[in-house]
Design a protein around this motif. Structure first.
Motif, PDB file in Angstrom:
ATOM      1  N   SER A   1      14.556  24.265  17.789  1.00  0.00           N
ATOM      2  CA  SER A   1      14.809  23.594  19.061  1.00  0.00           C
ATOM      3  C   SER A   1      16.275  23.193  19.180  1.00  0.00           C
ATOM      4  O   SER A   1      16.802  22.515  18.284  1.00  0.00           O
ATOM      5  CB  SER A   1      13.919  22.345  19.169  1.00  0.00           C
ATOM      6  OG  SER A   1      14.429  21.434  20.124  1.00  0.00           O
TER       7      SER A   1
ATOM      8  N   VAL B 248      17.420  21.018  21.208  1.00  0.00           N
ATOM      9  CA  VAL B 248      17.469  19.568  21.407  1.00  0.00           C
ATOM     10  C   VAL B 248      17.366  18.848  20.075  1.00  0.00           C
ATOM     11  O   VAL B 248      18.126  17.906  19.789  1.00  0.00           O
ATOM     12  CB  VAL B 248      16.343  19.118  22.361  1.00  0.00           C
ATOM     13  CG1 VAL B 248      16.305  17.600  22.484  1.00  0.00           C
ATOM     14  CG2 VAL B 248      16.526  19.745  23.735  1.00  0.00           C
TER      15      VAL B 248
ATOM     16  N   MET C  40      20.114  16.423  18.220  1.00  0.00           N
ATOM     17  CA  MET C  40      19.776  15.083  17.729  1.00  0.00           C
ATOM     18  C   MET C  40      20.171  14.920  16.266  1.00  0.00           C
ATOM     19  O   MET C  40      20.643  13.853  15.843  1.00  0.00           O
ATOM     20  CB  MET C  40      18.278  14.823  17.913  1.00  0.00           C
ATOM     21  CG  MET C  40      17.832  14.739  19.361  1.00  0.00           C
ATOM     22  SD  MET C  40      16.027  14.693  19.541  1.00  0.00           S
ATOM     23  CE  MET C  40      15.646  13.116  18.764  1.00  0.00           C
TER      24      MET C  40
ATOM     25  N   LYS D 272      10.435  19.036  26.576  1.00  0.00           N
ATOM     26  CA  LYS D 272      11.513  18.109  26.217  1.00  0.00           C
ATOM     27  C   LYS D 272      12.457  18.725  25.196  1.00  0.00           C
ATOM     28  O   LYS D 272      13.687  18.574  25.291  1.00  0.00           O
ATOM     29  CB  LYS D 272      10.899  16.820  25.669  1.00  0.00           C
ATOM     30  CG  LYS D 272      11.899  15.808  25.168  1.00  0.00           C
ATOM     31  CD  LYS D 272      11.188  14.571  24.638  1.00  0.00           C
ATOM     32  CE  LYS D 272      12.175  13.533  24.122  1.00  0.00           C
ATOM     33  NZ  LYS D 272      11.474  12.317  23.623  1.00  0.00           N
ATOM     34  N   TYR D 273      11.909  19.434  24.218  1.00  0.00           N
ATOM     35  CA  TYR D 273      12.722  20.012  23.154  1.00  0.00           C
ATOM     36  C   TYR D 273      13.149  21.452  23.451  1.00  0.00           C
ATOM     37  O   TYR D 273      13.661  22.138  22.573  1.00  0.00           O
ATOM     38  CB  TYR D 273      11.951  19.957  21.836  1.00  0.00           C
ATOM     39  CG  TYR D 273      11.648  18.545  21.381  1.00  0.00           C
ATOM     40  CD1 TYR D 273      12.593  17.529  21.492  1.00  0.00           C
ATOM     41  CD2 TYR D 273      10.397  18.218  20.851  1.00  0.00           C
ATOM     42  CE1 TYR D 273      12.311  16.237  21.083  1.00  0.00           C
ATOM     43  CE2 TYR D 273      10.110  16.920  20.439  1.00  0.00           C
ATOM     44  CZ  TYR D 273      11.072  15.930  20.566  1.00  0.00           C
ATOM     45  OH  TYR D 273      10.796  14.658  20.163  1.00  0.00           O
ATOM     46  N   GLN D 274      12.890  21.924  24.674  1.00  0.00           N
ATOM     47  CA  GLN D 274      13.328  23.252  25.137  1.00  0.00           C
ATOM     48  C   GLN D 274      12.776  24.372  24.253  1.00  0.00           C
ATOM     49  O   GLN D 274      13.478  25.310  23.880  1.00  0.00           O
ATOM     50  CB  GLN D 274      14.845  23.308  25.209  1.00  0.00           C
ATOM     51  CG  GLN D 274      15.449  22.337  26.214  1.00  0.00           C
ATOM     52  CD  GLN D 274      16.951  22.409  26.296  1.00  0.00           C
ATOM     53  OE1 GLN D 274      17.566  23.366  25.806  1.00  0.00           O
ATOM     54  NE2 GLN D 274      17.572  21.432  26.918  1.00  0.00           N
TER      55      GLN D 274
END
Length: 492
Positions: free
Chosen positions: A120, A122, A126, A176-178
């Motif tokens: 991911s 995202v 992070m 959300k995490y693509q």
């Protein structure tokens, strides 16, 4: 054992190759050298040369499992591919360099930064940012069970999505995490699974993620089943945006507006730990202008609205006067001025009404075709079917099949009616049958032909004798929610 025999043979063969076959390139050109080597090996092995047996893949798997249980053996030696090694790391937490924590929950998950980062963009971003604790990644608001499944999917390539209530959470995390491939898998799964029971979960996610295809499927489920959906205790799982969308939905056709009001109360209670009339008013107040109080009868208002104590005495009196037509002013908190019931997308067609002299048949168990050779001139979705000559004491199953005997939809039979939790799409000019399998039944063993001409479509085929009423939805997007004609209320 197969592996050991093969290794022994290879080692033995290598020892029999004469050094001259490996080093003297002038005496043996490449092709001749290879042939000479092969001939020398075969001659030296003589009668011992045999074709080695193939190793059964299941035998290899068993060997790997046995080797995994041996703590003295390096774990890598029992894994034949990258997938099995990654799966071992997930199960064991070995070499983990990060712990996932969920604030407010005691559960934690040991993971590997590399695996998360390559799954991911995202999550990679992070992990590139400095963490408060370099060994812990806290994920507030993330449901642990859904994230646990997400890790299984990343590490094990888990293809089987969990139950719908968790699958919708996985879908939101994937978005959300693509993780695009997983998002598409979740969307397809929910398209197949959405029904009356799980509608609040699926609709909430479809609105949140703006999944147009899933929203259209939800619209088809909602249109014939609004009463059941608005009576669901799970209505409280929806967020405010989804609830507003539902209350304004053109497919929200209900038998009485009190169901909308009661659904609001159910939703409000789910948002509060210790609900009181005052706190409920604060929570549901913004949605009350979407309730069509003027379509209620005075009896409905007195029975369902006043006891909830959400509205003040003055507001209740004003609304009662408005319902009776002796006042026009509405309270600000209940300002909807629409006085007509919500329109229905569901239509009904009487396919057959043959009430002549017929003979009933009784059976303890049978499979009967209520409709056969059924055709429609335009695409439609069938949602319900009623028959006054086919009845059963116990619930049964329903299958809609095409001419090739392929099942295109399933439903359930109760008493004298068939219901589909997800309306079944029928294509034009194709032939279908509707088969019911039940126990303890009575039916009329005879058929009548029908040819029903409607405004925009035509139904033809054969049906059991008696009265057959088909409920359906046309294959078209919902029209604007403004009603086309007045439906009088009980006080008019």
């Amino acid at each position: 054992m197969g592996k050991r025999r093969r290794k022994a043979a290879i080692s033995f063969e290598a020892k029999l190759i004469h050094p001259s076959l490996l080093n003297d390139e002038e005496e043996f050109p490449p092709l001749q050298r290879d042939n000479a080597a092969r001939q020398t090996v075969q001659t030296a092995m003589g009668d011992q040369q045999q074709v080695m047996p193939e190793v059964d893949p299941q035998e290899e798997e068993v060997e790997e499992e046995e080797e995994e249980e041996d703590p003295a053996r390096p774990w890598q030696r029992g894994k034949s591919n990258v997938k099995s090694r990654i799966s071992f790391l997930r199960r064991s937490g070995h070499l983990s360099d990060l712990t996932i924590a969920f604030p407010g929950d005691t559960r934690t998950i040991k993971v590997h930064r590399l695996v998360l980062a390559m799954s991911s963009p995202v999550l990679e971003a992070m992990l590139n940012d400095p963490l408060e604790n370099p060994n812990i990644l806290a994920l507030p608001g993330v449901p642990p069970q859904a994230f646990e499944w997400l890790m299984d999917h990343i590490y094990h390539d888990e293809p089987q999505l969990p139950e719908v209530s968790v699958a919708v959470q996985v879908y939101q995390l994937a978005s959300k995490y693509q993780m695009d491939t997983l998002s598409r898998m979740c969307s397809r799964f929910l398209l197949e699974k959405v029904n009356i029971e799980n509608f609040p979960f699926v609709y909430n996610t479809a609105v949140f993620l703006e999944d147009t295809e899933l929203l259209n499927k939800c619209s088809l489920v909602l249109a014939p089943s609004a009463d059941q959906i608005m009576s669901s205790q799970d209505i409280g799982v929806m967020n405010g945006t989804a609830l507003t969308s539902l209350l304004q939905h053109p497919s929200l056709s209900i038998s009485t507006e009190t169901l909308v009001y009661r659904a609001l109360i159910t939703w409000g209670r789910a948002q509060l730990v210790d609900p009181t009339p005052e706190s409920l008013r604060q929570v549901v107040g913004e949605f009350l202008p979407l309730v069509r109080f003027k379509t209620m009868t005075t009896d409905e208002f007195v029975e369902h609205v006043i006891p909830s104590m959400i509205l003040s005495n003055d507001e209740c009196i004003t609304l009662l006067k408005t319902i009776k037509g002796v006042a026009e002013t509405l309270p600000d908190i209940a300002s909807c001025d629409i006085s007509v019931r919500r329109p229905s997308r569901e239509k009904a067609a009487e396919l057959l009404n043959n009430q002549g002299n017929v003979t009933s048949t009784f059976a303890s168990e049978a499979k009967v075709s209520i409709l056969r050779n059924f055709k429609t001139s335009k695409p439609v979705y069938i949602s319900k079917l009623l028959s006054n000559t086919f009845s059963s004491l116990l619930p049964g199953s329903v299958e809609v099949k095409d001419a090739e005997d392929k099942t295109v939809g399933t439903g359930s039979w109760h008493g004298m009616s068939c219901y589909f939790s997800q309306p079944v799409r029928l294509e034009p000019d194709k032939t279908y049958s509707l088969d019911v399998s039940v126990m303890e039944l009575r039916w009329v063993n005879g058929y009548g032909a029908f040819n029903v001409q409607l405004e925009e479509s035509c139904f033809t085929g054969e049906a059991l004798h008696g009265r057959i009423l088909l409920h359906f939805l046309e294959d078209s997007p919902p029209e604007d929610s403004a009603p086309l004609e007045d439906t009088p209320t009980g006080d008019d």
